[in-house]
Design an enzyme around this catalytic site. Sequence first.
Site, PDB file in Angstrom:
ATOM      1  N   HIS A  56       0.825  -1.214   0.000  1.00 45.36           N
ATOM      2  CA  HIS A  56       0.000   0.000   0.000  1.00 45.36           C
ATOM      3  C   HIS A  56       0.861   1.267   0.000  1.00 45.36           C
ATOM      4  O   HIS A  56       0.544   2.264   0.652  1.00 45.36           O
ATOM      5  CB  HIS A  56      -0.949   0.012   1.202  1.00 45.36           C
ATOM      6  CG  HIS A  56      -1.949  -1.106   1.193  1.00 45.36           C
ATOM      7  ND1 HIS A  56      -3.143  -1.027   0.491  1.00 45.36           N
ATOM      8  CD2 HIS A  56      -1.936  -2.330   1.751  1.00 45.36           C
ATOM      9  CE1 HIS A  56      -3.817  -2.149   0.656  1.00 45.36           C
ATOM     10  NE2 HIS A  56      -3.104  -2.970   1.415  1.00 45.36           N
ATOM     11  N   ASN A 129     -10.361  -3.015   2.297  1.00 45.44           N
ATOM     12  CA  ASN A 129     -10.093  -2.878   0.869  1.00 45.44           C
ATOM     13  C   ASN A 129     -11.380  -2.535   0.140  1.00 45.44           C
ATOM     14  O   ASN A 129     -12.455  -2.456   0.737  1.00 45.44           O
ATOM     15  CB  ASN A 129      -9.508  -4.182   0.306  1.00 45.44           C
ATOM     16  CG  ASN A 129      -8.067  -4.420   0.711  1.00 45.44           C
ATOM     17  OD1 ASN A 129      -7.253  -3.507   0.705  1.00 45.44           O
ATOM     18  ND2 ASN A 129      -7.748  -5.650   1.082  1.00 45.44           N
TER      19      ASN A 129
END
Length: 485
Positions: A56, A129
Site C-alpha cells: 500500500h 479494501n
Amino acid sequence: MSSNPNNLTTSWGAPVGDNQNSMTAGSRGPSLLQDVHLLEKLAHFNRERIPERVVHAKGAGAHGYFEVTQDLSQYTKANFLSEVGKRTPMFIRFSTVAGESGSSDTVRDPRGFAVKFYTEEGNYDLVGNNTPVFFIRDAIKFPDFIHTQKRHPQTHLKNPNAVWDFWSLSPESLHQVTILMSDRGIPATLRHMHGFGSHTFKWVNAEGAVVWVKYHFKTEQGVKNLDVKLAAQLAAENPDYHTEDLFNAIAAGDFPAWKLYVQIMPEKDADTYRFDPFDVTKTWSQKDYPLIEVGRMVLDRNPENYFAEVEQATFSPGSFVPGIEASPDKMLQGRLFAYADAHRYRVGANHNSLPINQPKAEVRNYQRDGAMNHGTNGGGSVYYEPNSYGGPTESPAAKPVPFEVSGQADSVAYDHNDHYTQPGDLYRLLSEDERTRLVENIVGAMTPVDREDIKLRQIGHFYKADPEFGQRIAAGLGLAVPDSV
C-alpha cells in the site's frame, strides 16, 4: 470512560481493561495474538532505544466526518455509534497494494480503504479494501503472497510465473482473483468504488451481548470502472490520475460520500453457517444477513501537507474502542500485530503521537522514550504500573468480552474448504459482456506465464468454479481443461 484522568489508555487513547494479565486461551495459555495491548507494550519497549510501506505504498488521503444515521446501540456500546446525528471526525487513506510509491494509480490491483475515526474513546481504525474478500485466509501466508506481487530478486521485474504459481497452489485465492480480474479490478476513481472492512469483527453491547459484523461502505457516487485500454493510457500519461481526481473533487466542493452498512450475525450462528464466517475469502449472503444502515461518511477537506498527513498516517486493525473487538479470523489475528509493528518500524515507536494519528482522547500510559518523542515524555510522573502514586490504572469495563475456544494447540487449517462455490456464483451473476471481459483479462494476465503446468493448474480451479469459466480461459490460452479436474 476515557475522560477519567485515572484511566490507563493505549497509545491510541482507548482505555485498558487489564494491565496485569495477558490474554490467554484458558488460565494456562498459550497467549493470544489478539491481545493488542500486550503486543504494543512489548513492541514499543523493544524500540525505546534509539521507508516506504512494504504494501500500500502509493496512496491518497482526505479528512472528513462520519455521521450516525441509525441507532444500533442494541448491538454495540461504541460511543461514536451511540446516537443518531452524532458526528465523528475521520481520515481516510486509499491506496494500491503491490506497486511502489511512484507507481500508477490505474493498475489492476485491490485498493486499500483505511478509515481512522477520532472517537471520544480513542482512535478506531477500520483497515479494509475495496473488495469484500482477500486472496488468503491465514496471516502466515501473507509475506509469501506479497513477495509474488513484488519484483523478481534477480531481474527486478514483475513476475507472472510467481503470481500464478502461488494462486494456483492456493485455491482459496480464487474468489478474490475473480473479483480482481473483473471490471472492478480497475476503479474509475477512488470516489467511484465501494469499501469493505473485509474481515468479520465482534460487536459487544452495554450488557455484554455479542454479535459478529461485516462492514460495507457503499459509494453515493455510483460504481464506475475503467476500460483496460484507457487505464493503460492513463498509466502512461497521468499516473497520479486517482490522486488528482480526489483532490480536485474535494477542492471544488464536490464532496464524495459513502453510506456505511453492516451485516449482523447472531453469535451462535457462527457454529452452523454453511461457510466459516471468519474465513476472509468468503462473503456472507445478504439474503441471510441483510445490510443494515449505520451512517454516512463524507470527505470534505484535503490534506495541507501530503507527507505529514497521508504518508505518515498509520492504521492498524488492532486499534479498537470499547464495543468493537477482534474475531477469530486468522488473517485478522495476524494483522493485529503486523500493521502496528510495521508502523513502529517505518514511522517510529511514537507514530501514534504524530498529529495525523494522535487521538482526540487524552493518552495516559507508561510508555516512554523511543525515537521522535516530541511531547513531554511523561515529564517527571510515575513511569511504571502498578504503582502507589496515583497513576492511571486499567478500566475493567473495557476488558474484551471472552469467547470460548477449544482444541489442541496446533497448526491447523479452517474446517471448511469449499473455495469454488462463491467464485462460481459470482461468475454466473455477471452479464455476458462482463464475463467476456473477465476471461480476456485473465487470459491476458496468464499468457506471459512460461510454465504450462501452472496454467493448467489454475484452469482447473476456474473449471471447478464453473465449467464454462474454465473452458473459456483454457480456449483463450490455447489449452484444454485437464482431465484430472
